[in-house]
Design an enzyme around this catalytic site. Sequence first.
Site, short mmCIF file in Angstrom:
data_model
loop_
_atom_site.label_atom_id
_atom_site.label_comp_id
_atom_site.label_asym_id
_atom_site.label_seq_id
_atom_site.Cartn_x
_atom_site.Cartn_y
_atom_site.Cartn_z
N ASP A 1 7.01 -4.30 9.12
CA ASP A 1 5.57 -4.60 9.06
C ASP A 1 5.27 -5.82 9.92
O ASP A 1 6.17 -6.52 10.36
CB ASP A 1 5.12 -4.80 7.60
CG ASP A 1 3.68 -4.38 7.36
OD1 ASP A 1 2.79 -4.87 8.08
OD2 ASP A 1 3.44 -3.57 6.45
N TYR B 1 -11.63 6.31 13.54
CA TYR B 1 -10.50 6.54 12.63
C TYR B 1 -10.14 8.02 12.58
O TYR B 1 -8.96 8.39 12.72
CB TYR B 1 -10.86 6.02 11.24
CG TYR B 1 -9.74 6.12 10.23
CD1 TYR B 1 -8.62 5.30 10.32
CD2 TYR B 1 -9.80 7.03 9.17
CE1 TYR B 1 -7.59 5.39 9.39
CE2 TYR B 1 -8.77 7.12 8.24
CZ TYR B 1 -7.68 6.28 8.36
OH TYR B 1 -6.65 6.38 7.43
N GLY C 1 0.81 -1.22 0.00
CA GLY C 1 0.00 0.00 0.00
C GLY C 1 0.84 1.27 0.00
O GLY C 1 1.87 1.36 -0.68
N LYS D 1 -6.64 9.97 13.62
CA LYS D 1 -5.81 10.72 12.66
C LYS D 1 -5.69 12.20 13.05
O LYS D 1 -4.68 12.83 12.74
CB LYS D 1 -6.37 10.54 11.24
CG LYS D 1 -6.20 9.11 10.70
CD LYS D 1 -4.73 8.73 10.60
CE LYS D 1 -4.50 7.32 10.09
NZ LYS D 1 -3.08 6.97 9.97
N VAL E 1 3.82 -2.35 15.94
CA VAL E 1 4.03 -1.01 16.51
C VAL E 1 3.28 -0.80 17.83
O VAL E 1 3.49 0.21 18.50
CB VAL E 1 3.67 0.13 15.51
CG1 VAL E 1 4.55 0.08 14.27
CG2 VAL E 1 2.19 0.13 15.16
N GLY F 1 -6.55 3.46 -3.38
CA GLY F 1 -7.24 2.17 -3.44
C GLY F 1 -6.45 1.02 -2.86
O GLY F 1 -6.08 0.08 -3.57
N THR F 2 -6.19 1.07 -1.55
CA THR F 2 -5.47 -0.01 -0.87
C THR F 2 -6.48 -0.91 -0.17
O THR F 2 -7.69 -0.75 -0.33
CB THR F 2 -4.51 0.59 0.19
OG1 THR F 2 -5.32 1.25 1.17
CG2 THR F 2 -3.53 1.57 -0.42
#
Length: 258
Positions: free
Chosen positions: A33, A161, A13, A165, A70, A195-196
């Site tokens: 990752d 979300y 992505g 952010k 993470v 578009g991921t």
Amino acid sequence: MARTVLVTGGARGIGKGIAKAFLEADHNVMIADLADQGDWNYKLASSETMRETVEELGELGEIDAVAVNVTDAESCKSAVSATLERFGALDVLANNAGIITSGPIDELTEAEWDSTYEVNVKGIFHMVRAALPALKASDDPAIVNTSSISGLRGGQNHSSYCGSKFAVIGITQSLAQEFSPHGIRVNAICPGIIGTAMWHDHLMRDKSEEEFNARMQETIPLGRPQAVEDIGEGVVYLATATNVTGISHIVAGGILMS
Ligand code: NAI
């Protein structure tokens, strides 16, 4: 000497686009990752995806990969150590790992809410603390945090979300001030719509790629969704602009203007 960048969520992505852009700008790249360590309400990157990305981008320059979660402080420290062992330095930290959930607040589970903040917000806390000694030792240090246009404008069914952010931008501005005596520049990138997996496996999982592109063509002033390369270009700018700190740089084809 080439600068070294550590990109979290770098296996695919937007993170892959960031890794590619840094290689093209002559940086060494360590992608970090999950690599099979965790899952979400859509599939996250596997170790195979991470290996394929290293292989694919390897022709552009020096790239390696390390597993990280993470949300785990010790795992973040190990990823930084692996970067220092492999490349001898860490100059740029790109905090890009993120997950999304959506829905009315009374339908979100507490676990969904908490996980969104654990990854998108607390992940930055852990990674910055792990990387700070190396960044202080760098001649040209920078941090770029991936926020979103959802970090600048709220949206229906996106309280979790968007809240996470917005937090990324608050953290970015605070650290830009806190770290300026050390010469560490801290900025946020605010991508628009790419578009991921976030879109194809979650937000528009019931729509085809053609339907996604048609919807974007209608709604985005410049007529197309952003490519991961567009975001990579923006992140490299933020990591290399020597007199820019504390900003939120929108790359969104005009969806949001400032
Ligand atoms: P993606 O799902 O393809 O990439 C996210 C990456 O983060 C995945 O490789 C995943 O394995 C990794 N990740 C998730 N949890 C992790 C953890 N605990 N530790 C380490 N890695 C973890 O989605 P995309 O779109 O590439 O997202 C990248 C960033 O861009 C995210 O922060 C996202 O919020 C942000 N963003 C995405 C937009 C979009 O339209 N796709 C728009 C604005 C921002």
